[in-house]
Design a protein around this motif. Structure first.
Motif, short mmCIF file in Angstrom:
data_model
loop_
_atom_site.label_atom_id
_atom_site.label_comp_id
_atom_site.label_asym_id
_atom_site.label_seq_id
_atom_site.Cartn_x
_atom_site.Cartn_y
_atom_site.Cartn_z
N ASP A 116 0.73 -1.13 0.00
CA ASP A 116 -0.10 0.15 0.13
C ASP A 116 0.82 1.22 0.09
N ILE A 117 2.12 1.19 0.49
CA ILE A 117 2.87 2.24 1.04
C ILE A 117 3.85 2.49 -0.16
N GLY A 118 4.31 1.37 -1.13
CA GLY A 118 5.43 1.23 -1.83
C GLY A 118 6.64 1.46 -1.09
N LEU A 119 7.66 2.20 -1.49
CA LEU A 119 8.86 2.54 -0.66
C LEU A 119 8.97 3.74 0.12
N CYS A 120 8.99 3.48 1.54
CA CYS A 120 8.99 4.55 2.28
C CYS A 120 10.60 4.71 2.95
N MET A 121 11.19 5.70 2.94
CA MET A 121 12.46 5.70 3.53
C MET A 121 12.44 6.76 4.68
N PHE A 122 13.01 6.36 5.76
CA PHE A 122 13.04 7.06 7.15
C PHE A 122 14.71 7.55 6.86
N ALA A 138 22.69 12.36 2.64
CA ALA A 138 21.17 12.32 2.11
C ALA A 138 20.08 12.26 3.11
N GLY A 139 19.08 13.19 2.90
CA GLY A 139 18.25 13.48 3.76
C GLY A 139 16.91 13.01 2.99
N VAL A 140 15.72 13.74 3.55
CA VAL A 140 14.53 13.31 3.04
C VAL A 140 14.23 13.76 1.09
N GLU A 141 14.74 15.01 0.99
CA GLU A 141 14.77 15.36 -0.38
C GLU A 141 15.45 14.36 -1.13
N ALA A 142 16.80 14.12 -0.76
CA ALA A 142 17.45 12.82 -1.65
C ALA A 142 16.58 11.54 -1.44
N ALA A 143 15.94 11.29 -0.58
CA ALA A 143 15.21 10.12 -0.62
C ALA A 143 14.30 10.07 -1.83
N PRO A 169 12.04 12.19 8.12
CA PRO A 169 13.16 12.20 9.05
C PRO A 169 13.21 11.35 10.08
N MET A 170 14.13 10.56 10.48
CA MET A 170 14.10 9.45 11.30
C MET A 170 13.45 9.70 12.51
N ARG A 171 13.73 10.89 12.89
CA ARG A 171 12.69 11.34 14.44
C ARG A 171 11.09 11.00 14.00
N LYS A 172 10.64 10.83 12.85
CA LYS A 172 9.24 10.41 12.86
C LYS A 172 8.97 9.06 12.76
N LEU A 173 10.00 8.02 12.78
CA LEU A 173 9.72 6.87 12.58
C LEU A 173 8.71 6.26 13.84
N ARG A 174 9.06 6.56 15.08
CA ARG A 174 8.49 6.03 16.29
C ARG A 174 6.86 6.26 16.04
N GLU A 175 6.87 7.58 15.30
CA GLU A 175 5.39 8.16 15.25
C GLU A 175 4.41 7.22 13.99
N ILE A 176 5.19 7.15 12.89
CA ILE A 176 4.60 6.63 11.54
C ILE A 176 4.61 5.02 11.54
N LEU A 177 5.93 4.60 11.54
CA LEU A 177 5.90 2.93 11.54
C LEU A 177 4.98 2.35 12.32
N PRO A 178 4.75 2.44 13.70
CA PRO A 178 3.62 1.50 14.28
C PRO A 178 2.44 1.42 13.68
#
Length: 498
Positions: free
Chosen positions: A121-127, A143-148, A159-168
């Motif tokens: 459903d999400i395709g490729l999501c990069m943190f 490389a950051g979000v724009e490069a991804a 950004p990696m700080r969003k992982l614990r908010e979005i990945l669950p």
């Protein structure tokens, strides 16, 4: 300028932002090239063409890889692949970073600190790791979000700080989870949603699927592998010439690495094995700190890495310029086994079948020359405990989740490396003690088996065929080309031994 960019991003959309920045740059006398921590077509136009993420490999091929992986994943499942961690040599000095092959294969990102998530459903999501001024000062841009989104063509990026908010939420919507256990990080494994899937026994190793995909190489991958093999062959050939004047294990290790890097390799595939005399009977000998005695053989197992793809080959020769009768007797047996096994490399065969053939051939040969008194497997394994070969690709021992019983298919690359390793204390005729010999080639499986440039008939494709292995070729090389000939003036050498 940074203030202007921040104001623009606050007031316009992302697509408009790109348009306005391009317009802004058109007024600058010097073209602005954004550094993302690895080569891009903009920063390295001689290395990458437009649309490529890795030299020779386009973003379209990376996108196709992701689609193929999704086709293998069950419905309502999720795949997580973390980048390789940075490993420290001391408290402040890291080892040279090498990216995890699966993460590189799916994303093309060569840098640490990221986590990739792939789902139907999400395709490729990069943190992506976040740029900190301190890190940029000491280590450079990353490389950051724009490069991804722009370079690696992710469907979503945070950004990696969003992982614990979005990945669950992603995990809670999945019935099964696959992840790369080799690079698993507490960043996501400690999440409650992850632990619940573990508790329900719904977490599996993703490499079961990624290794299936990586096993068969694309034309672009094969081009890089051929180039990596060519670099290693040229480097080893020059090192063989070097060995007569400088018969020291350490110097030969340094020489082959220098020649590989001078030809564009980013690193060695592994620490070169340079075993002189009895050291050659130690299969993965790596000390490389001895002088090679007059009359002894030297075994060199080397390989280099080019843009994520590796080579692996071995040659054994006498730096003094001539084989003794006992050395030649053993060498010819290993060489004939190498040739016969290469001929077996064709679609439908398996590494296991080729290995079994090599064991029968070597056992018979060892008996005939008095190395084996009986046909017991334990006695044979003291002389050769290794397999005839392995898969090769992004890793030296590539695709370990693919069985050696799997029928070979076109696009698979394997090694063929028969050998004999006789300890100095082995109970055999004294003239054989302390001798180690291995002859290793890379073989590409093609539709009809393998390719021979000599006959112009498609029979096999030996990627390391340019490096000599016949006794007469080696002795001629060492005795004729080494006498009064500088290594810089050997342009005709490859044609001589092709």
């Amino acid at each position: 300028m940074h203030c202007v960019l921040r104001k623009l991003t606050n007031s316009i959309s992302r697509s408009q932002f790109r348009t306005k920045i391009v317009g802004f740059r058109s007024y600058c006398s010097n073209k602005v090239v954004v550094d993302i921590g690895q080569p891009t077509p903009a920063s390295h136009p001689k290395l990458l063409k437009d649309g490529e993420i890795t030299p020779g490999i386009s973003s379209d091929e990376y996108i196709e890889r992701r689609k193929k992986l999704l086709d293998l994943l069950p419905e309502k499942s999720l795949a997580i692949i973390a980048a390789a961690p940075v490993k420290m040599m001391t408290d402040v000095v890291p080892y040279t970073f090498r990216q995890d092959a699966d993460y590189l294969y799916i994303t093309g990102c060569q840098q640490p600190g990221g986590v990739a998530v792939l789902g139907h459903d999400i395709g490729l999501c990069m943190f992506m790791p976040e740029v900190k001024l301190y890190d940029v000062t000491w280590q450079g841009q990353i490389a950051g979000v724009e490069a991804a989104l722009d370079t690696f063509k992710a469907d979503k990026a945070y950004p990696m700080r969003k992982l614990r908010e979005i990945l669950p939420d992603m995990l809670r919507g999945s019935s099964k989870l696959f992840h790369n256990t080799q690079t698993a990080t507490s960043t996501y494994t400690e999440l409650e949603a992850f632990q619940k899937l573990v508790y329900c026994n719904n977490v599996r190793d993703l490499s079961v699927y990624t290794h299936q995909l990586r096993w068969i190489k694309s034309p672009a991958e094969l081009k890089l592998m051929k180039e990596a093999a060519s670099i290693a062959c040229q480097a080893l050939l020059l090192t063989m010439l070097h060995s007569k004047t400088y018969p020291f294990e350490g110097m030969l290790a340094a020489k082959v690495e220098y020649e590989c890097r001078m030809r564009g390799a980013q690193r060695m595939g592994f620490n070169p094995v340079v075993g002189g005399g009895p050291n050659a009977s130690v299969i993965h000998y790596s000390r490389n700190d001895q002088k090679i005695k007059q009359g002894d053989l030297v075994l060199m197992d080397v390989g280099c890495e080019l843009h994520g793809y590796v080579s692996d080959l071995t040659r054994t020769w006498p730096p003094c310029g001539s084989f003794s009768s006992s050395q030649e007797e053993l060498y010819e047996l290993i060489l004939e086994t190498n040739k016969r096994c290469v001929e077996l490399c064709k679609p439908g065969a398996s590494i296991r079948e080729i290995h079994n053939y090599s064991v029968d051939m070597l056992q018979k040969g060892f008996k005939e020359i008095g190395l084996l008194k009986n046909g017991g497997s334990s006695s044979y394994h003291k002389l050769n405990p290794t397999s005839i070969g392995h898969y090769l690709g992004m890793d030296i021992h590539d695709c370990s989740m693919v069985s050696f019983d799997a029928p070979l298919k076109p696009g698979v690359v394997i090694t063929i490396e028969p050998g004999v390793y006789i300890p100095s204390s082995y109970n055999c005729p004294e003239r054989y003690r302390g001798i180690g010999i291995r002859i290793e080639d890379e073989v590409l499986i093609t539709e009809t088996g393998y390719e021979s440039k000599v006959t112009n008939v498609v029979v096999t494709q030996v990627l390391t065929a340019s490096i000599p292995k016949e006794v007469k070729q080696i002795e001629s090389l060492l005795n004729n080309f080494c006498n009064g000939m500088g290594v810089e003036n050997q342009n005709n050498m490859r044609a001589t031994f092709s």
